[in-house]
Design a protein around this motif. Structure first.
Motif, PDB file in Angstrom:
ATOM      1  N   LEU A   6       0.850  -1.189   0.000  1.00 13.66           N
ATOM      2  CA  LEU A   6       0.000   0.000   0.000  1.00 13.66           C
ATOM      3  C   LEU A   6       0.886   1.238   0.000  1.00 13.66           C
ATOM      4  O   LEU A   6       1.709   1.416   0.898  1.00 13.66           O
ATOM      5  CB  LEU A   6      -0.909  -0.003   1.236  1.00 13.66           C
ATOM      6  N   VAL A   7       0.713   2.092  -1.025  1.00 15.21           N
ATOM      7  CA  VAL A   7       1.480   3.341  -1.110  1.00 15.21           C
ATOM      8  C   VAL A   7       0.492   4.488  -0.973  1.00 15.21           C
ATOM      9  O   VAL A   7      -0.278   4.786  -1.897  1.00 15.21           O
ATOM     10  CB  VAL A   7       2.243   3.443  -2.444  1.00 15.21           C
ATOM     11  N   ASP A  12      -3.912   9.125   8.047  1.00 13.76           N
ATOM     12  CA  ASP A  12      -5.190   8.670   8.598  1.00 13.76           C
ATOM     13  C   ASP A  12      -5.849   7.659   7.671  1.00 13.76           C
ATOM     14  O   ASP A  12      -6.286   6.594   8.115  1.00 13.76           O
ATOM     15  CB  ASP A  12      -6.124   9.869   8.833  1.00 13.76           C
ATOM     16  N   TYR A  13      -5.904   7.996   6.390  1.00 13.81           N
ATOM     17  CA  TYR A  13      -6.555   7.091   5.437  1.00 13.81           C
ATOM     18  C   TYR A  13      -5.742   5.802   5.280  1.00 13.81           C
ATOM     19  O   TYR A  13      -6.310   4.706   5.213  1.00 13.81           O
ATOM     20  CB  TYR A  13      -6.712   7.780   4.081  1.00 13.81           C
ATOM     21  N   GLY A  14      -4.418   5.931   5.233  1.00 13.70           N
ATOM     22  CA  GLY A  14      -3.576   4.747   5.117  1.00 13.70           C
ATOM     23  C   GLY A  14      -3.765   3.801   6.287  1.00 13.70           C
ATOM     24  O   GLY A  14      -3.805   2.579   6.111  1.00 13.70           O
ATOM     25  N   THR A  15      -3.896   4.363   7.483  1.00 17.34           N
ATOM     26  CA  THR A  15      -4.120   3.538   8.669  1.00 17.34           C
ATOM     27  C   THR A  15      -5.432   2.765   8.566  1.00 17.34           C
ATOM     28  O   THR A  15      -5.496   1.565   8.866  1.00 17.34           O
ATOM     29  CB  THR A  15      -4.140   4.415   9.936  1.00 17.34           C
ATOM     30  N   THR A  29       1.934  -4.223   3.706  1.00 15.12           N
ATOM     31  CA  THR A  29       3.094  -3.373   3.952  1.00 15.12           C
ATOM     32  C   THR A  29       2.739  -1.982   3.431  1.00 15.12           C
ATOM     33  O   THR A  29       2.436  -1.813   2.253  1.00 15.12           O
ATOM     34  CB  THR A  29       4.341  -3.911   3.223  1.00 15.12           C
ATOM     35  N   TRP A  30       2.800  -1.004   4.319  1.00 12.95           N
ATOM     36  CA  TRP A  30       2.357   0.348   3.968  1.00 12.95           C
ATOM     37  C   TRP A  30       3.524   1.318   4.018  1.00 12.95           C
ATOM     38  O   TRP A  30       4.294   1.340   4.971  1.00 12.95           O
ATOM     39  CB  TRP A  30       1.254   0.785   4.948  1.00 12.95           C
TER      40      TRP A  30
END
Length: 229
Positions: A6-7, A12-15, A29-30
């Motif tokens: 995940l890129v 907040d949105y990535g979490t 994996t972010w």
């Protein structure tokens, strides 16, 4: 378990996305930085990449081009706030498996990911069984039950050459001329680096041996079983 890259630079949105996908059974994996992507892909084997478009320094379209060129075995999709039709068309032209709005319902996102993985994972590729390892050249993948390695094309080509000369002597000059098209000093040093990498990857199986024969080349025993397809 599928491994997803995940890129996304919105913390907040990535979490939220990472937690939801992990809750749904994926390994995620972010990273918020496009510059880290190539290193991560070399270190791990990913089944799918999810890309934001509006990334700092390097945008998602540029990143997608690089992934498609350097790691064509990894499908990717865009998950973005850019919803204009021209952006969607560009994303699909770049080879994206899907183009999804960030307003998408999380369950719909999961279903779309499932559809992509269902299609890509049902493709049939030739594999080689090397001791405890399964080697899939088309996917640049070397794996066993506990580890997955994403190989470079040069690592893949060298391992294929070792397979072709399993349990026999393979001369350095043959390797250098076939893979580097040169037998000079610098190519020889590069070859040694790649051999060291393969030895490290394969070290989990003591039955696999890549032995150096001074002044000649290598004698390999890959504990190889019958090729599968």
């Amino acid at each position: 378990m599928y491994n997803i890259l995940l890129v996304e630079d919105d913390l907040d949105y990535g979490t939220v996305v990472k937690q939801y996908l992990e809750f749904s059974g994926f390994q995620v994996t972010w990273t918020p930085r496009a510059a880290e992507v190539n290193t991560l892909i070399i270190q791990q084997a990913f089944d799918l990449a999810i890309l934001d478009i509006m990334l700092p320094v390097k945008d998602g379209f540029t990143l997608a081009k690089e992934i498609h060129q350097n790691h064509p075995q990894i499908p990717f999709l865009f998950l973005t706030a850019k919803n204009q039709n021209i952006d969607r068309l560009l994303g699909l032209k770049l080879g994206a498996a899907d183009y999804i709005s960030k307003t998408c319902d999380p369950e719909e996102l999961k279903l779309r990911i499932d559809n992509i993985l269902r299609y890509t994972q049902t493709k049939t590729y030739q594999t080689y069984q090397l001791g405890i390892f399964t080697f899939t050249p088309n996917l640049l993948r070397l794996e066993h039950t506990k580890k997955k390695y994403q190989l470079t094309e040069r690592e893949r080509d060298l391992l294929l050459l070792f397979i072709q000369h399993d349990r026999s002597i393979l001369e350095r000059e043959v390797i250098l001329n076939q893979l580097w098209q040169s037998a000079d000093y610098f190519s020889g040093r590069s070859l040694d680096v790649f051999v060291t990498r393969l030895r490290k990857y394969l070290s989990d199986d003591d039955a696999i041996q890549i032995n150096s024969i001074r002044g000649v080349g290598f004698k390999v025993d890959l504990a190889r079983q019958t090729p599968q397809s």
